[in-house]
Design an enzyme around this catalytic site. Structure first.
Site, PDB file in Angstrom:
ATOM      1  N   GLY A 156       1.485  -3.503  -3.610  1.00 18.80           N
ATOM      2  CA  GLY A 156       1.792  -4.532  -2.245  1.00 18.80           C
ATOM      3  C   GLY A 156       0.250  -5.031  -1.795  1.00 18.80           C
ATOM      4  O   GLY A 156      -0.910  -4.848  -2.427  1.00 18.80           O
ATOM      5  N   ARG A 157       0.510  -5.311  -0.605  1.00 17.60           N
ATOM      6  CA  ARG A 157      -0.753  -5.754   0.240  1.00 17.60           C
ATOM      7  C   ARG A 157      -1.894  -4.789   0.138  1.00 17.60           C
ATOM      8  O   ARG A 157      -2.934  -4.785  -0.167  1.00 17.60           O
ATOM      9  CB  ARG A 157      -0.642  -6.050   1.356  1.00 17.60           C
ATOM     10  CG  ARG A 157       0.505  -7.499   1.561  1.00 17.60           C
ATOM     11  CD  ARG A 157       0.645  -7.604   3.344  1.00 17.60           C
ATOM     12  NE  ARG A 157       1.370  -8.511   3.500  1.00 17.60           N
ATOM     13  CZ  ARG A 157       2.599  -8.547   3.635  1.00 17.60           C
ATOM     14  NH1 ARG A 157       3.605  -7.522   3.235  1.00 17.60           N
ATOM     15  NH2 ARG A 157       3.591  -9.573   4.030  1.00 17.60           N
ATOM     16  N   ILE A 158      -1.373  -3.382   0.743  1.00 21.83           N
ATOM     17  CA  ILE A 158      -2.534  -2.452   0.929  1.00 21.83           C
ATOM     18  C   ILE A 158      -2.976  -1.824  -0.562  1.00 21.83           C
ATOM     19  O   ILE A 158      -4.061  -1.573  -0.810  1.00 21.83           O
ATOM     20  CB  ILE A 158      -1.852  -1.354   1.817  1.00 21.83           C
ATOM     21  CG1 ILE A 158      -1.455  -1.596   3.136  1.00 21.83           C
ATOM     22  CG2 ILE A 158      -2.671   0.005   1.657  1.00 21.83           C
ATOM     23  CD1 ILE A 158      -1.050  -0.680   3.981  1.00 21.83           C
ATOM     24  N   THR A 237      -1.483   7.645   1.426  1.00 13.38           N
ATOM     25  CA  THR A 237      -1.550   6.975   2.894  1.00 13.38           C
ATOM     26  C   THR A 237      -0.209   6.314   3.112  1.00 13.38           C
ATOM     27  O   THR A 237      -0.275   5.539   4.126  1.00 13.38           O
ATOM     28  CB  THR A 237      -2.890   6.205   2.959  1.00 13.38           C
ATOM     29  OG1 THR A 237      -2.838   5.242   1.737  1.00 13.38           O
ATOM     30  CG2 THR A 237      -4.047   6.885   2.851  1.00 13.38           C
ATOM     31  N   ARG A 239       3.717   7.381   3.087  1.00 16.11           N
ATOM     32  CA  ARG A 239       4.767   7.928   3.560  1.00 16.11           C
ATOM     33  C   ARG A 239       4.754   9.605   3.108  1.00 16.11           C
ATOM     34  O   ARG A 239       4.908   9.869   1.755  1.00 16.11           O
ATOM     35  CB  ARG A 239       6.120   7.353   3.910  1.00 16.11           C
ATOM     36  CG  ARG A 239       6.347   6.222   4.781  1.00 16.11           C
ATOM     37  CD  ARG A 239       6.109   6.444   6.314  1.00 16.11           C
ATOM     38  NE  ARG A 239       6.133   5.490   6.946  1.00 16.11           N
ATOM     39  CZ  ARG A 239       5.125   4.576   7.591  1.00 16.11           C
ATOM     40  NH1 ARG A 239       4.064   4.914   7.374  1.00 16.11           N
ATOM     41  NH2 ARG A 239       5.608   3.676   8.338  1.00 16.11           N
ATOM     42  N   GLU A 268       6.331  15.371   9.101  1.00 17.74           N
ATOM     43  CA  GLU A 268       5.302  14.995  10.037  1.00 17.74           C
ATOM     44  C   GLU A 268       5.754  15.118  11.501  1.00 17.74           C
ATOM     45  O   GLU A 268       7.044  14.829  11.966  1.00 17.74           O
ATOM     46  CB  GLU A 268       4.832  13.629   9.784  1.00 17.74           C
ATOM     47  CG  GLU A 268       3.457  13.328  10.097  1.00 17.74           C
ATOM     48  CD  GLU A 268       3.174  11.740   9.778  1.00 17.74           C
ATOM     49  OE1 GLU A 268       3.241  11.594   8.458  1.00 17.74           O
ATOM     50  OE2 GLU A 268       2.759  11.092  10.518  1.00 17.74           O
ATOM     51  N   HIS A 287      -2.320  11.092   9.987  1.00 18.58           N
ATOM     52  CA  HIS A 287      -1.558   9.668   9.884  1.00 18.58           C
ATOM     53  C   HIS A 287      -2.620   8.626  10.567  1.00 18.58           C
ATOM     54  O   HIS A 287      -2.357   7.959  11.467  1.00 18.58           O
ATOM     55  CB  HIS A 287      -0.200   9.743  10.411  1.00 18.58           C
ATOM     56  CG  HIS A 287       0.542   8.631  10.015  1.00 18.58           C
ATOM     57  ND1 HIS A 287       2.040   8.638   9.832  1.00 18.58           N
ATOM     58  CD2 HIS A 287       0.280   7.319   9.529  1.00 18.58           C
ATOM     59  CE1 HIS A 287       2.528   7.461   9.064  1.00 18.58           C
ATOM     60  NE2 HIS A 287       1.359   6.550   9.212  1.00 18.58           N
ATOM     61  N   GLY A 289      -4.290   6.045   8.805  1.00 23.98           N
ATOM     62  CA  GLY A 289      -4.503   4.954   8.019  1.00 23.98           C
ATOM     63  C   GLY A 289      -4.760   3.646   8.674  1.00 23.98           C
ATOM     64  O   GLY A 289      -6.036   3.233   8.144  1.00 23.98           O
TER      65      GLY A 289
END
Ligand code: DGY
Length: 330
Positions: A156-158, A237, A239, A268, A287, A289
């Protein structure tokens, strides 16, 4: 004017925009989430809700919120919200994509380099006064990154931004999994669309960048990790629950893979017992990112932009369920 509940600290500038628009804002300026019971009480009169990924907006919360019209999540991931239940109730939901893409990709790459070159171990080594002399083959030998193969699970984007860093900055061969082939990225980066099994078999670094869904829960178990090269590293990075942490710990202990870098955790903020004590070839971060001041402020601003649009009857730019948008002020 409507009632808006902001569940946690998002910064004064974002809150002020909602107040300036004339809304009645209840701002819980705290850095801890409410208990489920507290959230259910607090949301009772709200028409707009601004929440973080640590706020679980499930059917119990939605049932307790008869006036709720829109939820603006301050995160790109929205697994904390029951989107189907919100949609069934006609409640608009938005997230904050784009503004955090490059920052999160930077962090994924920072973790990749940190695990490959054992930066946290080296830092601890120096501070413990263990550095005696230069050696050609020191105890903290790392891995080459340049020219290696980078597997992106979820282009996807990341994922695409991580792939760009690898291909353009580090001469890496990029493999990726995705529901469909990404032809533009393939052309730009020479990236290859492959099955997960092939990606695991061929990659030197595997970066998880897929959303957390019932399908991706425990995508990485001991069985998956065994399909990776023993010289490969896993970087997560996305979930935490995408990786079965017990299995990862076993894999690290038994040398099934070379190393791992985790920014997110299965339960978490807790870590699986034993993981924190495992110092070799494991890098962990809380967490972080998207955690630069600039990006976090942009995320809060994006959530507010979405909410103000929805309340004014415009389609929120980042609506996750635009089908419920009616075109009238909420
Ligand atoms: C998100 O937005 O989903 C990240 O996990 C936090 O920025």
């Amino acid at each position: 004017m409507v009632n808006i509940l902001i569940t946690q600290h998002i910064g004064d500038a974002a809150v002020q925009r909602l107040r300036d628009a004339g809304h009645a804002v209840t701002y819980r300026d705290e850095t801890t989430p409410m208990t489920p019971a507290e959230l259910q009480t607090a949301v009772r009169t709200a028409a707009g809700l601004v929440c973080l990924l640590t706020d679980r907006v499930d059917t119990a919360v939605l049932n307790a919120a008869p006036h709720l019209k829109m939820i603006a999540n301050v995160a790109v991931g929205y697994d904390n919200i029951d989107l189907a239940a919100a949609t069934a109730r006609g409640i608009l939901v938005s997230n904050t994509p784009d503004v955090l893409t490059e920052t999160t990709a930077d962090h994924a790459f920072a973790l990749l380099l940190a695990i490959a070159r054992r930066i946290p171990e080296a830092d601890a080594f120096m501070r413990a006064g263990k550095y005696q002399r230069f050696e050609l083959f020191p105890p903290l030998l790392g891995l080459d990154v340049y020219g290696k193969t980078l597997g992106i699970v979820g282009m996807g984007r990341i994922g695409t931004a991580v792939a760009r860093r690898g291909a353009l900055g580090f001469g890496m061969k990029v493999l990726y999994t995705a529901k469909s082939e990404k032809t533009a990225v393939a052309q730009e980066l020479g990236a290859e669309w492959v099955s997960l099994a092939e990606l695991l078999r061929r990659s030197d670094f595997v970066s998880i960048n897929t959303p957390y869904t019932p399908e991706t829960r425990h995508l990485f178990t001991l069985d998956t990790l065994r399909q990776m090269k023993p010289t490969a590293c896993l970087i997560n990075t996305a979930r935490g629950p995408i990786v079965k942490e017990d299995d990862l710990l076993a894999a690290l202990r038994d040398g099934v893979i070379w190393g791992a870098a985790l920014d997110v955790f299965e339960a978490e903020p807790q870590m699986t017992p034993g993981l924190a004590e495992h110092h070799e070839r494991l890098v962990v971060a809380p967490h972080l990112g998207s955690a630069t001041g600039e990006t976090r402020r942009n995320m809060a601003a994006t959530a507010v932009t979405n909410l103000l649009a929805g309340l004014a009857g415009q389609q929120p730019p980042n609506a996750l369920n635009p089908q419920v948008w009616q075109g009238t002020p909420l």
